[in-house]
Design an enzyme around this catalytic site. Structure first.
Site, PDB file in Angstrom:
ATOM      1  N   LYS A  85      -9.554   1.964  -1.567  1.00 54.29           N
ATOM      2  CA  LYS A  85      -9.907   1.328  -0.176  1.00 54.29           C
ATOM      3  C   LYS A  85     -11.043   1.794   0.258  1.00 54.29           C
ATOM      4  CE  LYS A  85      -7.118   1.013   4.072  1.00 54.29           C
ATOM      5  NZ  LYS A  85      -5.782   1.079   4.666  1.00 54.29           N
ATOM      6  N   CYS A  94      -4.862  -3.444   2.831  1.00 58.47           N
ATOM      7  CA  CYS A  94      -4.704  -3.463   4.018  1.00 58.47           C
ATOM      8  C   CYS A  94      -5.917  -3.620   4.844  1.00 58.47           C
ATOM      9  CB  CYS A  94      -4.009  -2.154   4.499  1.00 58.47           C
ATOM     10  SG  CYS A  94      -2.910  -2.544   6.028  1.00 58.47           S
ATOM     11  N   GLU A 113       1.159  -1.059  -0.048  1.00 54.87           N
ATOM     12  CA  GLU A 113       0.156   0.009   0.035  1.00 54.87           C
ATOM     13  C   GLU A 113       0.886   1.408  -0.067  1.00 54.87           C
ATOM     14  OE1 GLU A 113      -1.985   0.080   3.742  1.00 54.87           O
ATOM     15  OE2 GLU A 113      -3.413   1.711   3.159  1.00 54.87           O
TER      16      GLU A 113
HETATM   17  C1  ACM Z   1      -3.916  -0.118   7.208  1.00 57.44           C
HETATM   18  O1  ACM Z   1      -4.970  -0.214   6.830  1.00 57.44           O
HETATM   19  N1  ACM Z   1      -2.813   0.335   6.608  1.00 57.44           N
HETATM   20  C2  ACM Z   1      -3.464  -0.870   8.546  1.00 57.44           C
END
Ligand code: ACM
Length: 264
Positions: free
Chosen positions: A109, A142, A38
């Site tokens: 995300k 993530c 990420e």
């Molecule tokens: C995250 O979502 N970077 C832990």
């Protein structure tokens, strides 16, 4: 199929160095698909929206996508990587999939972690699956791993392989992803970073241990805790088409959504 993760050690704000580090790791490797962490080209912990907007890039015109589009063609390799995406006055924590033929696919995300929502906009795209040879590839980023719905809807859409760029600070993902793989009978390639970022008067330490899990929940590869690493593993993608943990059960077809859809 030869697939793997590239576990890097980004330094916040040093985009050129972060890109060079990744390209150098990848340079001598032969693979069909590689997944990077990420936000790997910028670093993770943005102290302000203004700093984020300075470092974020438009897709596909920004340097990160251009660099990996060229690398994909040169290496005949597919790449999935996380990056800060600038779109008008907003920034998204995004994941990009580039193919050797120059196709570009995007995920933003959905579930933002910790203080991310103070600088990033929440993702606004439905999770989708995209072509990878004759198979299908999905993306999550993530903290999305904490929400099993994301992997499930991608598995229902036919995902064989889920690519998971990460910047983990908690210790649960490696275990959770074994379950996400098992309950959906899919491969997951999770690429985490190492090193630290400091903002808001605190330092976040990233935990490495990138991981590839198979449709039976086993761990096929795992990275070191503190060092950059690259690992490529041979997988048989057909394994993700076998959805039966016993001859009498099917992980997707045996669901009973009529009894719980209203609760979702
Ligand atoms: C995250 O979502 N970077 C832990």
């Amino acid at each position: 199929m030869r697939v793997g993760y590239v576990q890097t050690k980004p330094v916040f704000g040093k985009k050129k160095d972060n890109l060079d580090q990744a390209v150098e790791l990848i340079d001598k490797t032969d693979a069909d698909l590689l997944v990077l962490p990420e936000l790997f080209s910028t670093g993770y912990y943005f102290p302000s929206k203004a700093r984020l907007m300075q470092l974020a890039e438009e897709i596909p015109s920004g340097k990160t996508v251009r660099t990996f589009k060229n690398l994909a063609r040169k290496k005949n390799c597919h790449f999935v990587f996380g990056m800060a995406e600038k779109k008008g006055s907003r920034a998204y924590n995004s994941s990009v999939y580039v193919t050797p033929h120059g196709k570009i696919y995007l995920y933003r995300k959905l579930q933002l972690f910790y203080k991310e929502a103070t600088v990033f906009a929440r993702g606004n795209l439905k999770p989708k699956v995209f072509p990878f040879y004759e198979y299908k590839l999905g993306m999550m980023i993530c903290f999305d791993y904490m929400f099993p719905e994301i992997c499930r809807v991608m598995a229902l859409a036919g995902a064989d392989l889920i690519c998971h760029p990460s910047n983990l600070v908690l210790e649960y993902c490696q275990l959770a992803n074994r379950t996400r793989s098992l309950e959906n009978r899919v491969f997951i390639i999770m690429s985490n970073r190492v090193g630290e970022d400091t903002a808001f008067g605190e330092t976040l330490k990233f935990t490495g241990m990138s991981q590839i899990t198979s449709p039976d929940g086993s761990v096929l590869a795992r990275g070191p805790k503190t060092k950059p690493a690259l690992s490529v593993t041979d997988i048989d993608m057909q394994d993700s088409r076998q959805k039966k943990p016993t001859p009498y059960n099917h992980v997707l077809n045996d669901r009973r959504p009529g009894f719980y859809r209203d609760l979702l």
